[in-house]
Design an enzyme around this catalytic site. Structure first.
Site, short mmCIF file in Angstrom:
data_model
loop_
_atom_site.label_atom_id
_atom_site.label_comp_id
_atom_site.label_asym_id
_atom_site.label_seq_id
_atom_site.Cartn_x
_atom_site.Cartn_y
_atom_site.Cartn_z
N ASN A 49 -2.59 -8.86 0.13
CA ASN A 49 -3.49 -9.60 -0.77
C ASN A 49 -4.04 -8.70 -1.88
O ASN A 49 -4.98 -9.07 -2.57
CB ASN A 49 -4.65 -10.24 0.01
CG ASN A 49 -5.60 -9.20 0.56
OD1 ASN A 49 -5.28 -8.01 0.58
ND2 ASN A 49 -6.77 -9.63 1.00
N ARG A 88 4.73 -16.08 18.09
CA ARG A 88 5.50 -17.28 17.72
C ARG A 88 6.97 -16.97 17.50
O ARG A 88 7.85 -17.75 17.83
CB ARG A 88 4.94 -17.89 16.42
CG ARG A 88 3.65 -18.63 16.56
CD ARG A 88 3.43 -19.58 15.37
NE ARG A 88 3.70 -19.02 14.05
CZ ARG A 88 2.81 -18.37 13.32
NH1 ARG A 88 1.59 -18.17 13.77
NH2 ARG A 88 3.13 -17.93 12.12
N GLY A 102 0.82 -1.21 0.00
CA GLY A 102 0.00 0.00 0.00
C GLY A 102 0.85 1.26 0.00
O GLY A 102 2.08 1.21 -0.15
N PHE A 103 0.19 2.37 0.20
CA PHE A 103 0.85 3.68 0.17
C PHE A 103 1.90 3.80 1.28
O PHE A 103 3.11 3.89 1.01
CB PHE A 103 -0.24 4.76 0.26
CG PHE A 103 0.21 6.10 0.71
CD1 PHE A 103 1.27 6.74 0.08
CD2 PHE A 103 -0.44 6.75 1.76
CE1 PHE A 103 1.70 8.00 0.51
CE2 PHE A 103 -0.03 8.00 2.18
CZ PHE A 103 1.04 8.62 1.56
N ARG A 118 -9.34 10.59 -0.86
CA ARG A 118 -8.83 11.49 0.18
C ARG A 118 -8.56 12.86 -0.44
O ARG A 118 -8.36 12.99 -1.65
CB ARG A 118 -7.58 10.89 0.81
CG ARG A 118 -7.92 9.62 1.60
CD ARG A 118 -6.76 9.09 2.39
NE ARG A 118 -6.10 7.98 1.74
CZ ARG A 118 -5.44 7.02 2.38
NH1 ARG A 118 -5.35 7.02 3.68
NH2 ARG A 118 -4.85 6.05 1.71
N VAL A 171 -4.32 -11.51 5.38
CA VAL A 171 -3.95 -11.62 6.81
C VAL A 171 -5.10 -12.08 7.69
O VAL A 171 -4.91 -12.33 8.88
CB VAL A 171 -3.38 -10.28 7.37
CG1 VAL A 171 -2.08 -9.93 6.70
CG2 VAL A 171 -4.40 -9.16 7.29
N THR A 174 -1.78 11.26 6.32
CA THR A 174 -0.46 11.24 5.69
C THR A 174 -0.66 11.36 4.19
O THR A 174 -1.64 10.85 3.65
CB THR A 174 0.24 9.92 6.06
OG1 THR A 174 0.49 9.92 7.46
CG2 THR A 174 1.54 9.74 5.32
N TYR A 216 -14.32 1.30 10.15
CA TYR A 216 -12.87 1.57 10.21
C TYR A 216 -12.48 1.97 11.64
O TYR A 216 -11.57 1.38 12.23
CB TYR A 216 -12.54 2.68 9.23
CG TYR A 216 -11.06 3.04 9.14
CD1 TYR A 216 -10.13 2.11 8.69
CD2 TYR A 216 -10.61 4.32 9.47
CE1 TYR A 216 -8.78 2.43 8.59
CE2 TYR A 216 -9.27 4.65 9.36
CZ TYR A 216 -8.36 3.71 8.92
OH TYR A 216 -7.03 4.05 8.82
P1 NAD Z 1 -3.47 1.45 1.52
O1 NAD Z 1 -4.86 1.07 1.15
O2 NAD Z 1 -2.65 2.15 0.51
O3 NAD Z 1 -2.67 0.16 2.01
C1 NAD Z 1 -3.27 -0.88 2.73
C2 NAD Z 1 -2.70 -2.19 2.21
O4 NAD Z 1 -3.23 -3.28 2.98
C3 NAD Z 1 -3.02 -2.45 0.76
O5 NAD Z 1 -1.87 -2.83 0.04
C4 NAD Z 1 -4.03 -3.60 0.83
O6 NAD Z 1 -4.01 -4.43 -0.32
C5 NAD Z 1 -3.56 -4.32 2.08
N1 NAD Z 1 -4.60 -5.14 2.70
C6 NAD Z 1 -5.86 -4.79 3.06
N2 NAD Z 1 -6.50 -5.84 3.61
C7 NAD Z 1 -5.63 -6.88 3.59
C8 NAD Z 1 -5.71 -8.23 4.01
N3 NAD Z 1 -6.83 -8.74 4.56
N4 NAD Z 1 -4.62 -9.02 3.85
C9 NAD Z 1 -3.47 -8.52 3.33
N5 NAD Z 1 -3.35 -7.26 2.89
C10 NAD Z 1 -4.42 -6.44 3.02
O7 NAD Z 1 -3.57 2.30 2.86
P2 NAD Z 1 -2.46 3.20 3.57
O8 NAD Z 1 -2.88 4.60 3.47
O9 NAD Z 1 -1.12 2.82 3.11
O10 NAD Z 1 -2.64 2.76 5.09
C11 NAD Z 1 -1.82 1.75 5.66
C12 NAD Z 1 -2.15 1.59 7.13
O11 NAD Z 1 -1.89 2.82 7.82
C13 NAD Z 1 -3.59 1.20 7.41
O12 NAD Z 1 -3.64 0.28 8.47
C14 NAD Z 1 -4.21 2.51 7.83
O13 NAD Z 1 -5.28 2.30 8.71
C15 NAD Z 1 -3.05 3.21 8.51
N6 NAD Z 1 -3.22 4.67 8.46
C16 NAD Z 1 -3.00 5.35 7.30
C17 NAD Z 1 -3.22 6.73 7.28
C18 NAD Z 1 -2.99 7.56 6.04
O14 NAD Z 1 -3.16 8.78 6.08
N7 NAD Z 1 -2.59 6.97 4.92
C19 NAD Z 1 -3.68 7.39 8.43
C20 NAD Z 1 -3.92 6.63 9.56
C21 NAD Z 1 -3.67 5.27 9.58
#
Ligand code: NAD
Length: 335
Positions: free
Chosen positions: A50, A124, A28-29, A204, A75, A193, A163
């Site tokens: 995934n 583990r 992800g990002f 966003r 996961v 972020t 969420y």
């Molecule tokens: P994103 O959607 O770009 O990345 C999330 C990733 O998780 C994706 O690659 C997605 O395919 C993977 N994913 C989702 N469900 C899955 C599963 N069941 N099994 C395996 N992979 C799975 O989002 P992001 O912005 O990169 O956010 C990443 C994390 O940071 C998240 O947990 C989010 O809650 C947290 N977060 C992000 C921000 C932000 O501003 N970007 C702010 C607060 C919290």
């Protein structure tokens, strides 16, 4: 050669250098920037994803690196990673409002089953565990700025609850594994972020405004645009996550930029940086959209010497340039 590389490895407070890390949601990002930072620090990375809200593009450049492994895995099923692991960073979850409103059950499962499986992996492997939580646990906050001690104001049956409550549950599960199984855990609460590798259509504010500005379309500001956001550049966020990971602090730790901006000012700034003359258009505000958000980052500063270092204007400008290149590449491919 090997010795000089090792010097860069983050030294943890909890047992020598971090040699091998698992990053769930690593495609992800935020996760992909974290993978980059770990590899730059000579940490081997197992990226577990995934592709629910991403594809492999963000980590394509890592695939030729022998220290990087990509595991296509959900996961919500037990996570099979052979060998030693020093650190588990759990980011897998839909994260943008557009994604979690489209994927409500998957979001709750990633926060609950996914967090249990990531915690089990850490248990583990006797690894340190870090949960990527969110400022959304504060809901529509009645305290401002938000300190880690604030319990939040969340509507448990509103559309965003899938969420917010998934992350609140994930925090509770993390604490339970710490107290019950003695897992060395930490929680980081990430505030908004932004940066390269966000998806243009993830809903966003930053990517939406940039996409609209670059296309010459009206920039759609929700409500009257007076609601505020605190935006942190992704390079600063991942540096903060790694600082917490390398410590033995349990958190929760706020990671975000205390510089607060209104959504309307943000739209103007993005429009300027994109050299666009597109108009601003006001549209309805989503249900339960938080009115104000600003992290109190005293804890991160006092414990880790962490604070955002990227000037928001510079970070936005880098992001606009990245989006412009992406859109040009896509247009060239479609021609
Ligand atoms: P994103 O959607 O770009 O990345 C999330 C990733 O998780 C994706 O690659 C997605 O395919 C993977 N994913 C989702 N469900 C899955 C599963 N069941 N099994 C395996 N992979 C799975 O989002 P992001 O912005 O990169 O956010 C990443 C994390 O940071 C998240 O947990 C989010 O809650 C947290 N977060 C992000 C921000 C932000 O501003 N970007 C702010 C607060 C919290």
């Amino acid at each position: 050669m090997k010795t000089s590389r090792r010097r860069n490895r983050p030294h943890s407070d909890w047992g020598g250098p971090i040699r091998r890390a698992v990053v769930t949601g690593g495609c992800g990002f935020v996760g992909s920037h974290l993978c980059d930072l770990l590899l730059d620090s000579d940490v081997e990375v197992v990226c577990v994803d995934n592709f629910l809200t991403s594809n492999g593009d963000n980590v394509a450049h890592c695939l030729s690196d022998g220290r990087f492994e990509l595991l296509d895995h959900d996961v919500t099923e037990p996570i099979p990673v052979p060998g030693e692991v020093d650190l588990v960073l759990h980011l897998a979850s839909p994260a943008s409002p557009q994604d979690y409103l489209r994927l409500p059950v998957e979001t709750l499962e990633a926060g609950s089953l996914g967090t249990f499986n990531a915690l089990e992996l850490a248990r583990r492997k006797l690894a340190r565990f870090v949960l990527a939580s969110t400022s959304e646990v504060y809901g529509d906050p009645l305290q401002h700025p938000q300190h880690e001690s604030y319990w939040g104001n969340v509507n448990p049956v509103g559309p965003r609850s899938v969420y917010d409550e998934a992350k609140r549950f994930a925090e509770a599960a993390t604490i339970a594994y710490r107290t019950t199984h003695g897992v060395d855990t930490a929680i980081v609460r990430i505030f908004n972020t932004f940066g390269p590798r966000m998806r243009t259509k993830d809903g966003r504010a930053v990517p939406t405004f940039i996409r609209q500005a670059l296309a010459g379309d009206p920039l759609t500001v929700t409500g009257d645009g007076s609601q505020t956001r605190s935006l942190c550049y992704v390079g600063d966020t991942v540096r903060g996550i790694l600082a917490v990971a390398a410590s033995s602090h349990p958190g929760p730790v706020n990671l975000g930029n205390p510089a607060e901006t209104t959504v309307l000012d943000l739209a103007h700034l993005v429009r300027d940086l994109s050299r666009s003359t597109a108009p601003i258009e006001f549209v309805a505000r989503p249900v339960d959209d938080p009115g104000r958000r600003r992290p109190d980052i005293t804890l991160a500063w006092e414990q880790f010497g962490w604070k955002p270092e990227t000037d928001p204007r510079k970070g936005l400008s880098t992001t606009v340039d990245w989006f412009a290149t992406q859109l040009n590449d896509t247009a060239a491919r479609e021609r």
